[in-house]
Design a protein around this motif. Structure first.
Motif, PDB file in Angstrom:
ATOM      1  N   GLY A 150       3.177  15.004  -4.620  1.00  0.00           N
ATOM      2  CA  GLY A 150       4.001  14.829  -3.305  1.00  0.00           C
ATOM      3  C   GLY A 150       3.798  13.573  -2.621  1.00  0.00           C
ATOM      4  N   VAL A 151       4.779  13.203  -1.743  1.00  0.00           N
ATOM      5  CA  VAL A 151       5.207  12.093  -1.507  1.00  0.00           C
ATOM      6  C   VAL A 151       3.910  11.244  -0.751  1.00  0.00           C
ATOM      7  N   ASN A 152       2.846  12.209  -0.060  1.00  0.00           N
ATOM      8  CA  ASN A 152       1.960  11.457   0.545  1.00  0.00           C
ATOM      9  C   ASN A 152       0.849  10.845  -0.358  1.00  0.00           C
ATOM     10  N   TYR A 153       0.858  11.449  -1.558  1.00  0.00           N
ATOM     11  CA  TYR A 153       0.123  10.988  -2.662  1.00  0.00           C
ATOM     12  C   TYR A 153       0.591   9.417  -3.075  1.00  0.00           C
ATOM     13  N   GLY A 154       1.982   9.309  -2.870  1.00  0.00           N
ATOM     14  CA  GLY A 154       2.296   8.063  -2.845  1.00  0.00           C
ATOM     15  C   GLY A 154       2.059   7.150  -2.140  1.00  0.00           C
ATOM     16  N   HIS A 155       2.002   7.395  -0.741  1.00  0.00           N
ATOM     17  CA  HIS A 155       1.684   6.415   0.370  1.00  0.00           C
ATOM     18  C   HIS A 155       0.313   6.140   0.204  1.00  0.00           C
ATOM     19  N   ARG A 156      -0.543   7.014  -0.330  1.00  0.00           N
ATOM     20  CA  ARG A 156      -1.911   6.476  -0.505  1.00  0.00           C
ATOM     21  C   ARG A 156      -2.053   5.638  -1.421  1.00  0.00           C
ATOM     22  N   ALA A 157      -1.389   5.740  -2.670  1.00  0.00           N
ATOM     23  CA  ALA A 157      -1.221   4.797  -3.607  1.00  0.00           C
ATOM     24  C   ALA A 157      -0.696   3.284  -3.136  1.00  0.00           C
ATOM     25  N   GLY A 158       0.063   3.501  -2.018  1.00  0.00           N
ATOM     26  CA  GLY A 158       0.633   2.402  -1.536  1.00  0.00           C
ATOM     27  C   GLY A 158      -0.306   1.454  -1.005  1.00  0.00           C
ATOM     28  N   VAL A 159      -1.269   2.223  -0.219  1.00  0.00           N
ATOM     29  CA  VAL A 159      -2.304   1.231   0.510  1.00  0.00           C
ATOM     30  C   VAL A 159      -3.264   0.623  -0.528  1.00  0.00           C
ATOM     31  N   ARG A 160      -3.286   1.231  -1.711  1.00  0.00           N
ATOM     32  CA  ARG A 160      -4.137   0.346  -2.638  1.00  0.00           C
ATOM     33  C   ARG A 160      -3.362  -0.908  -3.066  1.00  0.00           C
ATOM     34  N   ALA A 161      -1.953  -0.628  -3.257  1.00  0.00           N
ATOM     35  CA  ALA A 161      -1.309  -1.954  -3.443  1.00  0.00           C
ATOM     36  C   ALA A 161      -1.422  -2.898  -2.601  1.00  0.00           C
ATOM     37  N   ILE A 162      -1.464  -2.283  -1.246  1.00  0.00           N
ATOM     38  CA  ILE A 162      -1.546  -3.497  -0.030  1.00  0.00           C
ATOM     39  C   ILE A 162      -2.766  -4.333  -0.395  1.00  0.00           C
ATOM     40  N   LYS A 163      -3.867  -3.650  -0.616  1.00  0.00           N
ATOM     41  CA  LYS A 163      -5.147  -4.389  -1.094  1.00  0.00           C
ATOM     42  C   LYS A 163      -4.906  -5.393  -2.027  1.00  0.00           C
ATOM     43  N   ARG A 164      -4.340  -4.907  -2.956  1.00  0.00           N
ATOM     44  CA  ARG A 164      -3.969  -5.840  -4.333  1.00  0.00           C
ATOM     45  C   ARG A 164      -3.238  -7.119  -3.883  1.00  0.00           C
ATOM     46  N   VAL A 165      -2.264  -6.778  -2.949  1.00  0.00           N
ATOM     47  CA  VAL A 165      -1.222  -7.888  -2.906  1.00  0.00           C
ATOM     48  C   VAL A 165      -2.003  -8.730  -1.858  1.00  0.00           C
ATOM     49  N   MET A 166      -2.727  -8.268  -0.975  1.00  0.00           N
ATOM     50  CA  MET A 166      -3.497  -9.479  -0.097  1.00  0.00           C
ATOM     51  C   MET A 166      -4.384 -10.252  -0.945  1.00  0.00           C
ATOM     52  N   TYR A 167      -5.112  -9.843  -1.769  1.00  0.00           N
ATOM     53  CA  TYR A 167      -5.794 -10.584  -2.575  1.00  0.00           C
ATOM     54  C   TYR A 167      -5.063 -11.763  -3.602  1.00  0.00           C
ATOM     55  N   ALA A 168      -3.810 -11.206  -3.883  1.00  0.00           N
ATOM     56  CA  ALA A 168      -2.933 -12.047  -4.637  1.00  0.00           C
ATOM     57  C   ALA A 168      -2.546 -13.114  -3.751  1.00  0.00           C
ATOM     58  N   CYS A 169      -2.171 -12.797  -2.673  1.00  0.00           N
ATOM     59  CA  CYS A 169      -1.734 -13.731  -1.449  1.00  0.00           C
ATOM     60  C   CYS A 169      -2.704 -14.827  -1.348  1.00  0.00           C
ATOM     61  N   ASP A 170      -3.989 -14.529  -1.423  1.00  0.00           N
ATOM     62  CA  ASP A 170      -4.967 -15.388  -0.918  1.00  0.00           C
ATOM     63  C   ASP A 170      -5.107 -16.348  -2.094  1.00  0.00           C
TER      64      ASP A 170
END
Ligand code: IPE
Ligand code: MG
Length: 222
Positions: free
Chosen positions: A14-34
């Motif tokens: 379901g879509v909410n499973y995708g949104h949860r995976a989206g939060v993990r991507a945010i963490k990765r991207v924040m580290y990558a920005c750093d």
């Protein structure tokens, strides 16, 4: 951040499973920005139009926002990131609004970087709100210039974005940072947001570095 629904569907979830995976991507991207020395990151988390999604999806997203602030705030703060929340507070639960306000206040003096979460955000709504403030403050028509409007956007402290990345192959701005994106470079990534990672960000930045930014001027001899 687009493509959470398509990503979930590919997994048969379901879509909410995708949104949860989206939060993990945010963490990765924040580290990558750093790592890449990018100090300011804005994320389009929920638009003023997203309320039209199913109650179940909207409810899942709201719970996810609360849970994410609760779980991730301390680390952000420890890393010296200043948090901004752009968007209208109306429609959000008082509990979530309280958490968001608290996050902004507690990180006010952080200087290592900024994270601007656009939540219940619309670029048009932001301009409407700026116009309301001008009128409420009694600003005379002749005193209204670009600075006067820019100073009344949700987060006047933030510089205009240099680069806007849209994922999952969509090439629309979808009401994101309309005023601020006047001269932003636009990059469309085919990667679905939950899969977005450092190599995708590096590809976007590499493409950005090849762009010639003229801001309406002319380069070289006329
Ligand atoms: C993320 O992706 C959007 C939000 C953060 C609300 P979508 O949910 O729009 O994903 P698709 O377009 O269905 O793949
Ligand atoms: Mg979408």
């Amino acid at each position: 951040m687009d493509g959470n629904g398509r990503w979930a569907k590919l997994q048969g979830r379901g879509v909410n499973y995708g949104h949860r995976a989206g939060v993990r991507a945010i963490k990765r991207v924040m580290y990558a920005c750093d790592d890449l020395g990018i100090p300011n990151l804005s994320l389009y988390a929920f638009s003023t139009e997203n309320w039209s999604r199913s109650r179940r999806e909207v409810g899942g997203l709201m719970r996810l926002f609360e849970e994410t602030v609760r779980k991730e705030f301390d680390e952000l703060h420890e890393r010296g990131i200043r948090v901004f929340i752009s968007g209208r507070r109306e429609g959000l639960s008082p509990h979530l609004v309280g958490m968001l306000e608290d996050a902004q206040v507690r990180t006010r003096d952080n200087r290592k970087g900024t994270l601007n979460v656009c939540l219940n955000y619309g670029g048009r709504a932001e301009l409407v709100d700026a116009a309301r403030r001008l009128v409420a403050e009694g600003v005379a028509p002749e005193a209204i210039d670009e600075r006067a409007i820019a100073d009344r956007l949700y987060i006047p402290e933030l510089p205009d974005p240099d680069l806007i990345i849209r994922t999952a192959n969509e090439s629309r701005l979808s009401n994101f940072l309309l005023w601020q994106s006047a001269y932003a470079e636009f990059y469309v990534s085919p990667t679905l947001w939950p899969d977005f990672a450092k190599p995708d960000l590096e590809a976007a930045v590499a493409e950005f570095q090849t762009r010639e930014r003229r801001f309406g001027g002319r380069s070289g001899p006329a």
